[in-house]
Design an enzyme around this catalytic site. Structure first.
Site, PDB file in Angstrom:
ATOM      1  N   ASP A  83     -51.022   1.959 -54.232  1.00  0.00           N
ATOM      2  CA  ASP A  83     -52.472   2.434 -54.993  1.00  0.00           C
ATOM      3  C   ASP A  83     -53.377   1.305 -54.812  1.00  0.00           C
ATOM      4  O   ASP A  83     -52.975   0.071 -54.423  1.00  0.00           O
ATOM      5  CB  ASP A  83     -52.164   2.431 -56.461  1.00  0.00           C
ATOM      6  N   ARG A 112     -53.142  11.370 -49.330  1.00  0.00           N
ATOM      7  CA  ARG A 112     -52.419  11.725 -50.528  1.00  0.00           C
ATOM      8  C   ARG A 112     -51.226  12.565 -49.855  1.00  0.00           C
ATOM      9  O   ARG A 112     -51.007  13.821 -50.580  1.00  0.00           O
ATOM     10  CB  ARG A 112     -53.435  12.312 -51.671  1.00  0.00           C
ATOM     11  N   TYR A 150     -63.925  -0.637 -60.179  1.00  0.00           N
ATOM     12  CA  TYR A 150     -62.906  -0.461 -61.269  1.00  0.00           C
ATOM     13  C   TYR A 150     -62.912  -1.755 -62.072  1.00  0.00           C
ATOM     14  O   TYR A 150     -62.903  -1.549 -63.492  1.00  0.00           O
ATOM     15  CB  TYR A 150     -61.542  -0.359 -60.700  1.00  0.00           C
TER      16      TYR A 150
END
Length: 350
Positions: free
Chosen positions: A83, A34, A158
């Site tokens: 992502d 990140r 997810y």
């Protein structure tokens, strides 16, 4: 579509790729998970008014954001800005990244029919990724670009939970109670992740990282049975592409040996395990890590003292890539990361 950029020959001899191969290096290479993100004012400026997934699909923004930490810090590798749920969005899964929440899936996966409805990924689904990587390789010159994908377990979580989860209860309920659906879903995601990595490498990425953010929720025996075979499938495909493979998960201290066995060339170690102990657990592989991300908020001399300890412990590995033990926190002072990068380069110089 622009013609493929020619990778600078110096990339192969970069400190990052030499370390990933376990070769002698002029200094310990460093990059940050990140590193292109909310901690950078220039990132916040270009992202203003642009949704996360939209920014990942615009080559102009992907190139600019990926380059920002390379310009600011002089890190030894760039990480492709994207992502882990982007490939799902690209093949048509109805999801969005909700600010303050994370990825939210409109219709969670529960049945074999739900799995069958997810298309396989082709290069045509992500032509914007090909363009972005090609442009980046041209701009980065001798600095390697790391491609990445989400590992099957994290992406499956997810999809099954419908969003981020701390307990992963629905995920484990499917894993233990509907193993046929679990197997079909994990195979589907493994195929998507492998194809996504190949797109990035074909366009010029010099290494790949498989992120299994939630794998730490698994006990070792369950990881070996229900997770590892599918991660191995992705890493095996990546192994045919001729680039180093990094495997990273959070809270995975008890899984480090298995994560190495899954097929990684480099295993990421989070901050919970001393790096020399991590080296022992991964069985002589190259390691990446593992300064506690919160230490950038400590006085500089404390941060650097702890960084020196990480570097010393990393000497027991055949190769060490310095990184934080997880991603850069949004409120991190970029100047601290600049000081940390300079220190790692100077302190480890041979």
């Amino acid at each position: 579509m622009p013609a493929a950029s020619t990778t600078d020959p110096a990339v192969h001899d970069s400190a990052f790729l030499r370390a990933a191969r376990g070769e002698e290096v002029p200094h310990t290479p460093v990059w940050f998970m990140r590193q292109a993100g909310r901690s950078l004012p220039e990132y916040r400026k270009v992202r203003q008014g642009v949704a996360m997934l939209e920014s990942c699909m615009r080559p102009d923004l992907v190139v600019e954001i990926t380059m920002q930490p390379v310009r600011r810090y002089g890190v030894d590798a760039a990480i492709f800005f994207s992502d882990i749920v982007l490939p799902l969005k690209a093949v048509g899964v109805d999801l969005d990244i909700v600010p303050g929440v994370g990825p939210v899936v409109a219709k969670p996966v529960a049945t074999l029919e739900d799995v069958a409805a997810i298309p396989d990924l082709t290069p045509g689904h992500v032509s914007f990724v090909t363009e972005s990587v090609q442009r980046l390789v041209g701009e980065l010159g001798a600095t390697p670009l790391i491609g990445f994908a989400g590992a099957p377990f994290t992406v499956a979580s997810y999809l099954v939970e419908g969003g981020p989860s701390k307990e992963h209860a629905k995920t484990k309920a499917m894993m233990f109670g509907a193993p046929d659906v679990w197997d079909a879903l994990m195979r589907k995601i493994a195929g998507i992740s492998a194809a996504y990595l190949q797109v990035q490498v074909d366009a010029g990425a010099s290494a790949v990282q498989l992120f299994d953010s939630w794998a730490g929720a698994m006990a070792p025996a369950d990881y070996r049975r229900y997770v590892m075979p599918y991660s191995s499938e992705v890493l095996a495909h990546a192994g045919t592409l001729g680039v180093p493979r990094i495997h990273f998960g959070v809270g995975t201290g008890e899984l480090l040996g298995l994560m190495g066995e899954a097929g990684a060339d480099v295993v990421g170690v989070d901050w919970r395990v001393p790096l020399d102990e991590g080296v022992r657990r991964v069985g002589g592989r190259v390691v990446q890590g593992n300064l506690d991300p919160s230490l950038v908020f400590a006085p500089t001399e404390v941060m650097l003292e702890r960084a020196a300890d990480v570097l010393e412990r990393g000497r027991s590995a055949p190769g060490h890539i310095f990184n934080l033990g997880h991603g850069v926190m949004p409120s991190t002072d970029p100047d601290q990361l600049a000081r940390l990068t300079d220190f790692v380069h100077e302190h480890s110089a041979r």
